[in-house]
Every structure is written in structure tokens, then in C-alpha cells.
Scaffold this motif. Structure first.
Motif, PDB file in Angstrom:
ATOM      1  N   ARG A 106      25.613  20.011 -57.805  1.00 44.89           N
ATOM      2  CA  ARG A 106      26.861  19.236 -57.760  1.00 44.89           C
ATOM      3  C   ARG A 106      27.460  19.249 -56.362  1.00 44.89           C
ATOM      4  O   ARG A 106      27.814  18.201 -55.803  1.00 44.89           O
ATOM      5  CB  ARG A 106      27.881  19.821 -58.737  1.00 44.89           C
ATOM      6  N   VAL A 107      27.595  20.446 -55.814  1.00 46.53           N
ATOM      7  CA  VAL A 107      28.297  20.608 -54.537  1.00 46.53           C
ATOM      8  C   VAL A 107      27.492  20.006 -53.394  1.00 46.53           C
ATOM      9  O   VAL A 107      28.040  19.294 -52.537  1.00 46.53           O
ATOM     10  CB  VAL A 107      28.572  22.109 -54.279  1.00 46.53           C
ATOM     11  N   VAL A 108      26.207  20.282 -53.364  1.00 44.58           N
ATOM     12  CA  VAL A 108      25.371  19.794 -52.262  1.00 44.58           C
ATOM     13  C   VAL A 108      25.298  18.272 -52.267  1.00 44.58           C
ATOM     14  O   VAL A 108      25.412  17.626 -51.211  1.00 44.58           O
ATOM     15  CB  VAL A 108      23.963  20.420 -52.351  1.00 44.58           C
ATOM     16  N   LEU A 109      25.138  17.671 -53.440  1.00 44.14           N
ATOM     17  CA  LEU A 109      25.089  16.215 -53.508  1.00 44.14           C
ATOM     18  C   LEU A 109      26.416  15.604 -53.088  1.00 44.14           C
ATOM     19  O   LEU A 109      26.451  14.628 -52.326  1.00 44.14           O
ATOM     20  CB  LEU A 109      24.713  15.762 -54.918  1.00 44.14           C
ATOM     21  N   ALA A 110      27.514  16.168 -53.554  1.00 43.34           N
ATOM     22  CA  ALA A 110      28.836  15.631 -53.184  1.00 43.34           C
ATOM     23  C   ALA A 110      29.066  15.721 -51.683  1.00 43.34           C
ATOM     24  O   ALA A 110      29.589  14.779 -51.058  1.00 43.34           O
ATOM     25  CB  ALA A 110      29.932  16.384 -53.934  1.00 43.34           C
ATOM     26  N   ARG A 111      28.674  16.835 -51.075  1.00 40.87           N
ATOM     27  CA  ARG A 111      28.828  16.974 -49.621  1.00 40.87           C
ATOM     28  C   ARG A 111      28.014  15.906 -48.889  1.00 40.87           C
ATOM     29  O   ARG A 111      28.491  15.288 -47.929  1.00 40.87           O
ATOM     30  CB  ARG A 111      28.353  18.362 -49.162  1.00 40.87           C
ATOM     31  N   ALA A 112      26.775  15.715 -49.326  1.00 34.28           N
ATOM     32  CA  ALA A 112      25.908  14.748 -48.657  1.00 34.28           C
ATOM     33  C   ALA A 112      26.460  13.332 -48.781  1.00 34.28           C
ATOM     34  O   ALA A 112      26.472  12.568 -47.804  1.00 34.28           O
ATOM     35  CB  ALA A 112      24.499  14.822 -49.245  1.00 34.28           C
ATOM     36  N   VAL A 113      26.924  12.969 -49.968  1.00 27.20           N
ATOM     37  CA  VAL A 113      27.478  11.634 -50.168  1.00 27.20           C
ATOM     38  C   VAL A 113      28.726  11.459 -49.313  1.00 27.20           C
ATOM     39  O   VAL A 113      28.921  10.413 -48.672  1.00 27.20           O
ATOM     40  CB  VAL A 113      27.778  11.384 -51.659  1.00 27.20           C
ATOM     41  N   ARG A 114      29.575  12.471 -49.267  1.00 29.68           N
ATOM     42  CA  ARG A 114      30.790  12.376 -48.459  1.00 29.68           C
ATOM     43  C   ARG A 114      30.447  12.203 -46.974  1.00 29.68           C
ATOM     44  O   ARG A 114      31.037  11.360 -46.279  1.00 29.68           O
ATOM     45  CB  ARG A 114      31.658  13.625 -48.642  1.00 29.68           C
ATOM     46  N   LEU A 115      29.504  12.976 -46.474  1.00 28.33           N
ATOM     47  CA  LEU A 115      29.113  12.865 -45.067  1.00 28.33           C
ATOM     48  C   LEU A 115      28.564  11.473 -44.763  1.00 28.33           C
ATOM     49  O   LEU A 115      28.855  10.894 -43.713  1.00 28.33           O
ATOM     50  CB  LEU A 115      28.069  13.936 -44.737  1.00 28.33           C
ATOM     51  N   HIS A 116      27.785  10.946 -45.680  1.00 25.18           N
ATOM     52  CA  HIS A 116      27.245   9.592 -45.479  1.00 25.18           C
ATOM     53  C   HIS A 116      28.376   8.561 -45.477  1.00 25.18           C
ATOM     54  O   HIS A 116      28.406   7.677 -44.607  1.00 25.18           O
ATOM     55  CB  HIS A 116      26.241   9.273 -46.589  1.00 25.18           C
ATOM     56  N   LEU A 117      29.287   8.670 -46.433  1.00 26.12           N
ATOM     57  CA  LEU A 117      30.381   7.703 -46.526  1.00 26.12           C
ATOM     58  C   LEU A 117      31.297   7.767 -45.305  1.00 26.12           C
ATOM     59  O   LEU A 117      31.898   6.761 -44.921  1.00 26.12           O
ATOM     60  CB  LEU A 117      31.192   7.947 -47.795  1.00 26.12           C
ATOM     61  N   GLN A 118      31.408   8.938 -44.686  1.00 27.46           N
ATOM     62  CA  GLN A 118      32.233   9.094 -43.493  1.00 27.46           C
ATOM     63  C   GLN A 118      31.467   8.758 -42.214  1.00 27.46           C
ATOM     64  O   GLN A 118      31.984   8.951 -41.118  1.00 27.46           O
ATOM     65  CB  GLN A 118      32.779  10.522 -43.416  1.00 27.46           C
ATOM     66  N   ASN A 119      30.244   8.269 -42.384  1.00 23.30           N
ATOM     67  CA  ASN A 119      29.414   7.865 -41.235  1.00 23.30           C
ATOM     68  C   ASN A 119      29.219   9.016 -40.250  1.00 23.30           C
ATOM     69  O   ASN A 119      29.375   8.860 -39.037  1.00 23.30           O
ATOM     70  CB  ASN A 119      30.044   6.656 -40.529  1.00 23.30           C
ATOM     71  N   ARG A 120      28.865  10.174 -40.818  1.00 27.10           N
ATOM     72  CA  ARG A 120      28.660  11.371 -40.008  1.00 27.10           C
ATOM     73  C   ARG A 120      27.187  11.782 -39.919  1.00 27.10           C
ATOM     74  O   ARG A 120      26.881  12.820 -39.340  1.00 27.10           O
ATOM     75  CB  ARG A 120      29.494  12.530 -40.550  1.00 27.10           C
ATOM     76  N   VAL A 121      26.304  10.979 -40.478  1.00 24.79           N
ATOM     77  CA  VAL A 121      24.887  11.330 -40.505  1.00 24.79           C
ATOM     78  C   VAL A 121      24.108  10.333 -39.667  1.00 24.79           C
ATOM     79  O   VAL A 121      24.181   9.122 -39.896  1.00 24.79           O
ATOM     80  CB  VAL A 121      24.339  11.329 -41.949  1.00 24.79           C
ATOM     81  N   LEU A 122      23.345  10.837 -38.713  1.00 24.86           N
ATOM     82  CA  LEU A 122      22.521   9.989 -37.875  1.00 24.86           C
ATOM     83  C   LEU A 122      21.068  10.416 -38.075  1.00 24.86           C
ATOM     84  O   LEU A 122      20.701  11.557 -37.810  1.00 24.86           O
ATOM     85  CB  LEU A 122      22.937  10.129 -36.404  1.00 24.86           C
TER      86      LEU A 122
END
Length: 284
Positions: free
Chosen positions: A258-274
Motif C-alpha cells: 500500500r505505502v510503496v505504491l502510494a509513494r510511487a504514484v504520488r512522486l509520478h503525479l508530482q513530476n518528480r521521477v525522471l
């Protein structure tokens, strides 16, 4: 209300003066930078950066920012993305029978932890339709077999275009997504119930138990044609002991998922992943 911002994610061959050149593009047009971070991968010879600035007071209208920056990016051989903070991404969540990640994502989105709209749920089973109805989210049951996979994935793609989906989240979708689908829709995040690269594929908790591990983990990554081998966005672990049975590992693992997926989705939505190659830089 927070002032809207623009964000550039950039990767290019490393050279002197890149930070100044990119920052000057924003400064020269009256922009106020509120976040800037960069990383140099010396082995790959790459410079990677995320820069975010306020749109209030910026001299260029939104529709002119990309063409103007393209003139700077081309001589640098840069790959780049431009995003605006007030653009609300539309998400499709794909599930099978397990509901823990689905509930978690819906709750976080409703609590405004995830700036997005969950527009669609797709499943290869009918089991979670009641969850979708409870939250008034459209649900499509598309069963998958080895004989109809291509035909059914075409239906899934059609739905993604119909709903104008920006991101697919595989929230315990217990099917392998084909290379053909991912070539057409690469913006797909998966959660794997293991600390990759350990225990790739099915039944990792059972194999971890048999191996006698002292930690178990979960990994969120972008889906690629190679099973559970895509660029990693987020990972975490929890300790286990000889007293834990397989059921205990599964229970602890679900919490992590739950936590890891939510973190990853949030980082993607905030455009923090390159993404570059099969790796990521995460600008937190």
C-alpha cells in the motif's frame, strides 16, 4: 489557492554551464524558481534536472513555453518534459481480486494526498465491482485468457483513450501486460510484492519463506516488457523472523505494498521521477 507552477524534467549529455543556461531561460522570462535539483551520472555522461517555477508573472503564455524551450533544448541534445501543476491527471486502476491497494489509492485520492482523478477501474475479474460502485467509479470487467489477450488488450487501450487516461496503475493486477500494450501506453506503474530484483514473478512470499529471509519488501516500478524489471520508483522493507509463517509475511507485505505504491504514484503525479535507460532519478 497555491499559485500554479510549471516543471521541466530534463536529461542531456553533461557539459559546463547547463544549470545557468536552463535557469536563465526562466529568469529571462520573469519566472520565480521555487524548486531546482540536479544529478550527474558520470558513468553515463548524463546531466539530469528538475526545475519548477511559478507561472504568475511569467512572461510567456503557457502555449509558448514548450516552443521557446525547444530552441534551447535542441542544441543540447536534451530529452525533456513540461508539466503544469494545475493539470489534473486522470488515472485508471487495474485490479484482479485483491482490494488493499485499490482501497488505499482511492482513500488517498479522496483525502487529496494524490492530486488526480480516478476515472476508471479495469479488472480481469468481477469481484471488486462493488468497490467501484461504492465510490462511483466506472468499472469494466475484461477477462483475459492466453487465447484472447490481444483482443482484450485492444479493448483496454480503447477505454484508456475514451477516458483520456494519463496513468495506469497496476494495483495487484495479476496479469502480465504485453509488450505491444506497453509500447502504446508506457505510462504504467506496477507494484511487485518483493524487494526486486529478489523473487521476481509469482509467489515471492512463499519463496522468501522457504529461503528464510530476515527482511521482505515491496517495489513499485514502471512496467516494461521484461517481467518485474522496469525502472524502479520506490521500495521499502520490513523485518521478519523465524516465528513468521507465510501468512505473516503476506500480511506484512500487504502493508508495504500500500505505502510503496502510494509513494510511487504520488512522486509520478508530482513530476518528480525522471527515467533514463532502465533507471530513475527521483527528485524529492
Amino acid at each position: 489557492m497555491t499559485s500554479p507552477t510549471a516543471t521541466l524534467l530534463i536529461s542531456c549529455p553533461d557539459r559546463r554551464g547547463l544549470v545557468a543556461k536552463i535557469a536563465n531561460f526562466i529568469y529571462a522570462n520573469g519566472g520565480n524558481i521555487i524548486h531546482a535539483d540536479q544529478h550527474t551520472d558520470f558513468a553515463a555522461g548524463l546531466f539530469l534536472t528538475r526545475i519548477e517555477w511559478q507561472l504568475d508573472g511569467f512572461n510567456l503564455p503557457r502555449e509558448f513555453i514548450a516552443p521557446a524551450f525547444k530552441a534551447i533544448a535542441q542544441p543540447l541534445s536534451a530529452k525533456w518534459e513540461l508539466h503544469f501543476s494545475d493539470t489534473i491527471p486522470r488515472i485508471a486502476i487495474w485490479v484482479s481480486k485483491q482490494d488493499h491497494c485499490l482501497f488505499d489509492l482511492i482513500w488517498r485520492q479522496r483525502a487529496k494526498e494524490l492530486t488526480s482523478e480516478i476515472s476508471l477501474i479495469i479488472s480481469n475479474h468481477p469481484d471488486l465491482k462493488l468497490v467501484a460502485e461504492k465510490f462511483n467509479i466506472d468499472y469494466h470487467h475484461i477477462p483475459i485468457t492466453k487465447d484472447n489477450k490481444s483482443e482484450q488488450e485492444a479493448k483496454q487501450l480503447e477505454l484508456l483513450h475514451q477516458y483520456k487516461i494519463d496513468l495506469v496503475v497496476l494495483a495487484k493486477y495479476m496479469q502480465v501486460v504485453s509488450a505491444d500494450f506497453l509500447a502504446k501506453f508506457p505510462q504504467t506503474i506496477n507494484i511487485h510484492h518483493s524487494f526486486l530484483p529478489a523473487f521476481v514473478g509469482a509467489n515471492p512470499y512463499h519463496r522468501a519463506f522457504e529461503r528464510g529471509v530476515k527482511i521482505i519488501g515491496a517495489t513499485a516500478h514502471y512496467a516494461t516488457p521484461d517481467l518485474d524489471a522496469g525502472p524502479i520508483i520506490e521500495q521499502d522493507v520490513v523485518r521478519v523472523s523465524h516465528r513468521d509463517e507465510v501468512e505473516d509475511l503476506i500480511r506484512k507485505g500487504k502493508d508495504l505494498e500500500r505505502v510503496v505504491l502510494a509513494r510511487a504514484v504520488r512522486l509520478h503525479l508530482q513530476n518528480r521521477v525522471l527515467v533514463y535507460g532502465n533507471r530513475t532519478v527521483v527528485f524529492e
